[in-house]
Design a protein around this motif. Structure first.
Motif, mmCIF file in Angstrom:
data_model
loop_
_atom_site.group_PDB
_atom_site.id
_atom_site.type_symbol
_atom_site.label_atom_id
_atom_site.label_comp_id
_atom_site.label_asym_id
_atom_site.label_seq_id
_atom_site.Cartn_x
_atom_site.Cartn_y
_atom_site.Cartn_z
ATOM 1 N N GLY A 29 0.941 -1.288 -0.053
ATOM 2 C CA GLY A 29 0.047 -0.110 0.075
ATOM 3 C C GLY A 29 0.709 1.206 0.057
ATOM 4 O O GLY A 29 2.137 1.264 -0.092
ATOM 5 N N ASP A 30 0.101 2.456 0.178
ATOM 6 C CA ASP A 30 0.766 3.719 0.089
ATOM 7 C C ASP A 30 1.247 4.439 1.288
ATOM 8 O O ASP A 30 1.774 5.225 1.233
ATOM 9 C CB ASP A 30 -0.087 4.812 -0.574
ATOM 10 C CG ASP A 30 -0.535 4.580 -1.996
ATOM 11 O OD1 ASP A 30 0.175 3.775 -2.719
ATOM 12 O OD2 ASP A 30 -1.637 4.830 -2.541
ATOM 13 N N LEU A 31 1.256 3.437 2.521
ATOM 14 C CA LEU A 31 1.646 4.119 3.789
ATOM 15 C C LEU A 31 3.021 3.588 4.041
ATOM 16 O O LEU A 31 3.460 2.794 3.535
ATOM 17 C CB LEU A 31 0.695 3.341 4.837
ATOM 18 C CG LEU A 31 -0.883 3.675 4.606
ATOM 19 C CD1 LEU A 31 -1.629 2.644 5.605
ATOM 20 C CD2 LEU A 31 -1.235 4.818 4.597
ATOM 21 N N ASP A 32 3.791 4.484 4.733
ATOM 22 C CA ASP A 32 4.959 4.265 5.158
ATOM 23 C C ASP A 32 4.932 3.631 6.327
ATOM 24 O O ASP A 32 4.661 4.160 7.486
ATOM 25 C CB ASP A 32 5.694 5.624 5.530
ATOM 26 C CG ASP A 32 7.105 5.593 5.683
ATOM 27 O OD1 ASP A 32 7.641 4.295 5.680
ATOM 28 O OD2 ASP A 32 7.730 6.681 6.108
ATOM 29 N N LEU A 33 5.136 2.206 6.526
ATOM 30 C CA LEU A 33 5.228 1.488 7.571
ATOM 31 C C LEU A 33 6.602 1.302 8.152
ATOM 32 O O LEU A 33 7.377 0.749 7.415
ATOM 33 C CB LEU A 33 4.415 0.262 7.379
ATOM 34 C CG LEU A 33 2.966 0.167 6.756
ATOM 35 C CD1 LEU A 33 2.410 -1.098 6.616
ATOM 36 C CD2 LEU A 33 2.201 0.874 7.567
ATOM 37 N N VAL A 34 6.754 1.589 9.528
ATOM 38 C CA VAL A 34 7.928 1.257 10.027
ATOM 39 C C VAL A 34 7.830 0.263 11.090
ATOM 40 O O VAL A 34 6.857 0.413 12.099
ATOM 41 C CB VAL A 34 8.816 2.763 10.667
ATOM 42 C CG1 VAL A 34 9.874 2.220 11.363
ATOM 43 C CG2 VAL A 34 8.946 3.624 9.595
ATOM 44 N N THR A 35 8.517 -0.996 11.012
ATOM 45 C CA THR A 35 8.273 -2.030 11.883
ATOM 46 C C THR A 35 9.426 -1.897 13.123
ATOM 47 O O THR A 35 10.545 -2.130 12.570
ATOM 48 C CB THR A 35 7.965 -3.558 11.232
ATOM 49 O OG1 THR A 35 9.132 -3.568 10.402
ATOM 50 C CG2 THR A 35 6.976 -3.196 10.414
ATOM 51 N N LEU A 53 -6.605 -2.186 9.360
ATOM 52 C CA LEU A 53 -6.933 -1.207 10.439
ATOM 53 C C LEU A 53 -5.798 -0.199 10.107
ATOM 54 O O LEU A 53 -6.353 0.989 10.208
ATOM 55 C CB LEU A 53 -6.479 -1.843 11.672
ATOM 56 C CG LEU A 53 -7.486 -2.708 12.224
ATOM 57 C CD1 LEU A 53 -6.968 -3.318 13.537
ATOM 58 C CD2 LEU A 53 -8.821 -1.829 12.626
ATOM 59 N N VAL A 54 -4.791 -0.180 9.476
ATOM 60 C CA VAL A 54 -3.839 0.718 9.275
ATOM 61 C C VAL A 54 -4.377 1.652 8.040
ATOM 62 O O VAL A 54 -4.274 3.074 7.971
ATOM 63 C CB VAL A 54 -2.320 0.376 8.952
ATOM 64 C CG1 VAL A 54 -1.719 -0.217 10.297
ATOM 65 C CG2 VAL A 54 -2.464 -0.515 7.950
ATOM 66 N N GLU A 55 -4.946 0.891 7.010
ATOM 67 C CA GLU A 55 -5.465 1.579 5.948
ATOM 68 C C GLU A 55 -6.528 2.477 6.322
ATOM 69 O O GLU A 55 -6.975 3.624 5.850
ATOM 70 C CB GLU A 55 -6.059 0.563 4.721
ATOM 71 C CG GLU A 55 -4.699 0.037 4.098
ATOM 72 C CD GLU A 55 -3.914 0.825 3.314
ATOM 73 O OE1 GLU A 55 -4.618 1.818 2.719
ATOM 74 O OE2 GLU A 55 -2.943 0.345 2.931
ATOM 75 N N HIS A 56 -7.383 1.884 7.126
ATOM 76 C CA HIS A 56 -8.839 2.734 7.632
ATOM 77 C C HIS A 56 -8.423 3.985 8.576
ATOM 78 O O HIS A 56 -9.044 5.090 8.268
ATOM 79 C CB HIS A 56 -9.586 1.603 8.534
ATOM 80 C CG HIS A 56 -10.684 2.467 9.239
ATOM 81 N ND1 HIS A 56 -11.731 3.055 8.536
ATOM 82 C CD2 HIS A 56 -10.917 2.730 10.484
ATOM 83 C CE1 HIS A 56 -12.573 3.737 9.234
ATOM 84 N NE2 HIS A 56 -12.001 3.446 10.499
#
Length: 191
Positions: free
Chosen positions: A33-39, A185-188
């Motif tokens: 997706g388009d989100l910048d996810l940092v784990t 959930l993150v997309e929402h």
């Protein structure tokens, strides 16, 4: 671009794996997706976890979503509140607020998961162990540093593999279902 910190915990006690970390590993293997996810994977140690969390939040995020496993949970639990209390009953932060409530619409989040066939519930608080500390401290540090980051804590059931290795009859949920729930959930919340 919306920047989201996603944290999970390392293995602890009798569990050689942690369903929260397994779900994050799975999520990063397919999420595009388009989100910048940092784990990040945090230690099961309050002092080290709280210092890492504080340092990480300084980097600036729109959201901080913390994951933990909940042996015995039958559904994904969206925690509504972090309490200023340790396992021994002493406060996490002397003189700090008694609790922080998530500012996200958790009922709506739970409804989205239910519509996708993923069982979940809104839970009143994350207990008094490290999961609660992560939720409370995330919000406390952001408040203290004047950061706009919104926090959420999600408890995940054990995986079927964990239950099978343990030889127990505890409830479980597949890692792909948990990682799909996290992605939804993150997309929402990023909308």
């Amino acid at each position: 671009m919306t920047r989201i910190l996603l944290t999970a915990f390392e293995a602890y006690d009798r569990w050689p794996d942690n369903s929260s970390w397994l779900s994050l590993i799975d999520l990063t293997s397919w999420y595009d997706g388009d989100l910048d996810l940092v784990t990040r994977r945090y230690p099961v140690d309050l002092t080290r976890m709280s210092q890492m969390l504080r340092d990480e939040l300084r980097s600036g995020y729109d959201f901080a979503i913390h994951l933990g496993q909940s042996p015995g949970a039958t559904v994904i639990k969206l925690e509504s509140m972090g309490l200023n209390v340790r396992t021994d009953g002493s406060p996490l932060i002397g003189g700090g607020p008694q609790a922080y409530r998530s500012s996200l619409n958790l009922a709506e989040c739970s409804s989205i998961l239910a519509d996708a066939g993923i069982p979940s519930e809104v839970s009143h608080h994350a207990g008094t162990y490290l999961c609660n500390a992560a939720m409370y401290l995330s919000q406390h540090y952001c408040s203290e540093m004047g950061l706009p980051t919104k926090s959420l804590f999600i408890h995940l059931p054990l995986t079927p593999g964990q239950v099978a290795r343990d030889g127990s009859r505890l409830a479980s949920m597949s890692t792909p279902m948990c990682s799909a729930a996290i992605a939804m959930l993150v997309e929402h919340i990023a909308k």
